[in-house]
Design an enzyme around this catalytic site. Structure first.
Site, mmCIF file in Angstrom:
data_model
loop_
_atom_site.group_PDB
_atom_site.id
_atom_site.type_symbol
_atom_site.label_atom_id
_atom_site.label_comp_id
_atom_site.label_asym_id
_atom_site.label_seq_id
_atom_site.Cartn_x
_atom_site.Cartn_y
_atom_site.Cartn_z
ATOM 1 N N ALA A 16 -5.390 -8.026 -10.259
ATOM 2 C CA ALA A 16 -5.505 -8.477 -11.646
ATOM 3 C C ALA A 16 -6.028 -9.904 -11.720
ATOM 4 O O ALA A 16 -6.960 -10.206 -12.470
ATOM 5 C CB ALA A 16 -4.156 -8.354 -12.353
ATOM 6 N N LYS A 35 1.523 -17.630 -4.645
ATOM 7 C CA LYS A 35 2.828 -18.167 -4.251
ATOM 8 C C LYS A 35 2.904 -18.406 -2.749
ATOM 9 O O LYS A 35 3.543 -19.337 -2.293
ATOM 10 C CB LYS A 35 3.940 -17.227 -4.711
ATOM 11 N N THR A 43 -0.934 -5.855 -4.168
ATOM 12 C CA THR A 43 -2.231 -5.168 -4.105
ATOM 13 C C THR A 43 -2.566 -4.730 -2.693
ATOM 14 O O THR A 43 -2.955 -3.576 -2.460
ATOM 15 C CB THR A 43 -3.349 -6.080 -4.645
ATOM 16 N N GLY A 49 -4.484 4.890 -3.741
ATOM 17 C CA GLY A 49 -5.841 4.795 -4.260
ATOM 18 C C GLY A 49 -5.855 4.402 -5.717
ATOM 19 O O GLY A 49 -4.907 3.816 -6.234
ATOM 20 N N GLU A 114 -2.490 13.282 -6.537
ATOM 21 C CA GLU A 114 -1.133 12.773 -6.393
ATOM 22 C C GLU A 114 -0.265 13.288 -7.530
ATOM 23 O O GLU A 114 -0.752 13.936 -8.460
ATOM 24 C CB GLU A 114 -1.132 11.240 -6.344
ATOM 25 N N HIS A 238 10.118 4.399 -5.932
ATOM 26 C CA HIS A 238 9.221 5.271 -5.185
ATOM 27 C C HIS A 238 10.072 6.244 -4.369
ATOM 28 O O HIS A 238 11.025 5.827 -3.694
ATOM 29 C CB HIS A 238 8.311 4.468 -4.265
ATOM 30 N N ARG A 285 7.022 10.745 -10.193
ATOM 31 C CA ARG A 285 7.906 10.015 -9.285
ATOM 32 C C ARG A 285 9.353 9.984 -9.743
ATOM 33 O O ARG A 285 10.268 10.024 -8.917
ATOM 34 C CB ARG A 285 7.381 8.585 -9.102
ATOM 35 N N HIS A 348 10.162 0.131 -6.685
ATOM 36 C CA HIS A 348 8.733 0.107 -6.365
ATOM 37 C C HIS A 348 7.861 -0.536 -7.439
ATOM 38 O O HIS A 348 6.906 -1.235 -7.118
ATOM 39 C CB HIS A 348 8.263 1.548 -6.143
ATOM 40 N N ARG A 383 5.286 5.114 -14.718
ATOM 41 C CA ARG A 383 3.895 4.973 -14.284
ATOM 42 C C ARG A 383 3.474 6.159 -13.434
ATOM 43 O O ARG A 383 4.153 6.529 -12.479
ATOM 44 C CB ARG A 383 3.713 3.691 -13.460
ATOM 45 N N LEU A 389 -3.335 -0.062 -9.799
ATOM 46 C CA LEU A 389 -4.512 -0.871 -9.490
ATOM 47 C C LEU A 389 -5.546 -0.762 -10.603
ATOM 48 O O LEU A 389 -6.238 -1.734 -10.934
ATOM 49 C CB LEU A 389 -5.129 -0.439 -8.161
#
Length: 532
Positions: A16, A35, A43, A49, A114, A238, A285, A348, A383, A389
């Site tokens: 980002a 940081k 990332t 993917g 996925e 996750h 998930r 996650h 999500r 990404l």
């Protein structure tokens, strides 16, 4: 105090932040703060993917509907449409930067599938997509004359009107105070616009797939500055993190289940996902994580197995070379072509965050945000795989476009007061920081995990309040350190998570409570507003 003046300050050096910087730097001077090392963020760890509609037979509408279903209807449809429709262009930009996406046999790129996706639409670089994206973006930024990369800068607080002299406007942000990890001194970075790209807060839990720096810094800083935050109760666990006594946060990509991996009970080899969802291992998930959690508690297990050893060994090694190589090392010793992988769920992804619009704008003028630090409306209550990404890329560009188009309307920074350390000393009680850090992560895991109750959340809130008072007292008396900054932010964000979870009187997506197991008919965001 060193005062570094740039046109735009970007806090965060992942997908980002670097996307925003590269799209600003054609005519603006940009500083990108990290940081730690530039590639230490989430990332570079992304394995699976990036989702995009790239083949005949797939459609934008299908990607939109899959995202809405995974998000349990809480998504903002306009945001989902915006991101999905801009996905192919984002992939093309990465390819132009040299990201070596796996080629397909007949198509341009190999696409995998996925959980939650109804089509193969995940473009990838084997099982190390994030690293390839990070490498390409970082190289392009390092070579750009208008971008200054500044590693080892731990952001403390955003610079707002209350830090300015001569009656500066309080609803504006003009940069950030940050402590230089090498010198230990606080430095000031000022600009007419600031972009938050600091990632999520999954290190608030004992078990996490995230790097150590995922402590909710941007969310906490924006909240203290006066921004609303939303949907902080939706914390994605996750389903498949490696279970190992020494290796604590190695993620096993969802793509392994997408390519035929099975979840099984150790000892019996029984596949249990068909009993929980017709999509089996390809369910979203939250469903898979709760199923694993259920089996662990029902049977008293420490882990379940993820098994892809029934697939051809060459296929497994071709698709998952990074995982195969890491797990085969002597400290773990697992041959994934012949034996299963012990896995557990782990914190996650943070689906909530700072409220932004489609231009990445927050509630404060001059402050933009992109990526996991935000609640853009894309993810809703959960999500979907490989949309993360994508969100970073699309909103990094959106924020840059709005800054470029409205540059003349952004006020110049006023004179900013230097950081005041005249009334603090070096700490002789660092043990307090480390003890409180451990305590937060333990009670968040025990009380604010995959399955929640009101009683557990109330206990967690009580502990958060105690630790907040203790941490603020410590912060007010001693010089800041990177560890203290992270503790302060973890306490703040943990409180936001618990308060949001208590406010939601239903189970939806990632938020599941035994006291309110049903989903209400109307999907409504949980929005917290700072006092004043």
């Amino acid at each position: 105090m060193a005062n570094h003046r740039h046109d735009v300050i970007v806090i965060g050096s992942g997908a980002a932040g670097l996307s925003a910087a590269l799209n600003l730097a054609s005519h603006l001077k940009v500083a990108v703060l990290a940081k730690g090392a530039l590639s230490e963020g989430s990332t570079a760890r992304a394995q699976g993917g990036i989702a995009a509609v790239l083949e005949p037979g797939d459609t934008f509408e299908s990607h939109i509907e899959d995202t809405m279903i995974a998000g349990a209807g809480l998504n903002n449809r306009r945001t989902v449409e915006f991101v999905v429709e801009n996905a192919p262009a984002a992939i093309e930009q990465l390819a132009a930067l040299g990201v070596p996406f796996n080629p397909g046999e007949s198509e341009r790129w190999h696409l995998t599938r996925e959980g939650g996706h109804s089509h193969r639409r995940i473009v990838h670089v084997a099982d190390a997509t994030g690293w390839a994206v990070q490498e390409a973006l970082e190289k392009a930024a390092a070579e750009h004359p208008n971008i200054t990369l500044v590693p080892d800068m731990a952001a403390i607080d955003l610079v707002t009107g209350r830090h300015g002299e001569n009656g500066a406007r309080e609803d504006c942000v003009w940069g950030v105070y940050a402590v230089n990890r090498r010198s230990g001194r606080v430095e000031l970075f000022t600009g007419r616009a600031t972009v938050l790209a600091t990632g999520g807060a999954s290190r608030a839990w004992l078990y996490s797939t995230n790097p150590r720096g995922s402590t909710g810094d941007g969310i906490a800083m924006a909240w203290r500055a006066g921004c609303r935050v939303s949907n902080m109760e939706f914390n994605q666990f996750h389903p498949t993190c490696l279970y190992h006594h020494d290796v604590k946060n190695f993620l096993v990509t969802e793509a392994m289940r997408g390519e035929g991996g099975h979840l099984k009970i150790p000892g019996t080899g029984h596949r249990f996902m068909p009993e929980f969802d017709p999509r089996e291992e390809l369910a979203p998930r939250d469903v898979v994580a709760r199923a694993i959690d259920h089996e662990l508690k029902r049977l008293g297990l420490d882990y379940v197995h993820l098994d892809i050893s029934h697939r051809d060994p060459e296929f497994v090694l071709t698709h998952f070379p990074t995982i195969a190589e890491r797990l085969a090392r002597p400290d773990i010793g697992i041959d994934i072509t012949r034996e299963p992988i012990p896995v557990v769920p782990a914190a996650h992804y943070t689906c909530g965050g700072v409220v932004v619009d489609l231009d990445g704008r927050t509630d404060l003028q001059g402050l933009y945000a992109a990526g996991e630090v935000t609640q853009s409306g894309l993810h809703g209550a959960n999500r979907m795989a490989s949309n993360s990404l994508l969100e970073c890329l699309v909103f990094g560009l959106a924020a840059a476009r709005h800054i470029n188009a409205n540059w003349d309307d952004l006020p110049l920074p006023p004179a900013i007061r230097p950081w005041d350390e005249s009334r603090v000393t070096d700490s002789d009680e660092e043990v307090v920081v480390h003890h409180n850090w451990r305590e937060i992560r333990r009670f968040m895991w025990d009380y604010v995990g995959i399955v929640r109750t009101t009683k557990r959340l109330e206990r967690a809130l009580h502990r958060v309040d105690l630790l907040r008072r203790e941490t603020e007292d410590y912060y007010g008396n001693f010089r800041v350190t990177p560890d203290l900054i992270e503790l302060r932010n973890l306490v703040e964000v943990s409180g936001l998570i618990v308060r949001s979870a208590l406010a939601r009187k239903e189970s939806r997506g990632l938020h599941y409570t035994l006291d309110y197991p049903d989903m209400l008919p109307d999907a409504v965001d949980t929005i917290l507003t700072p006092e004043g």
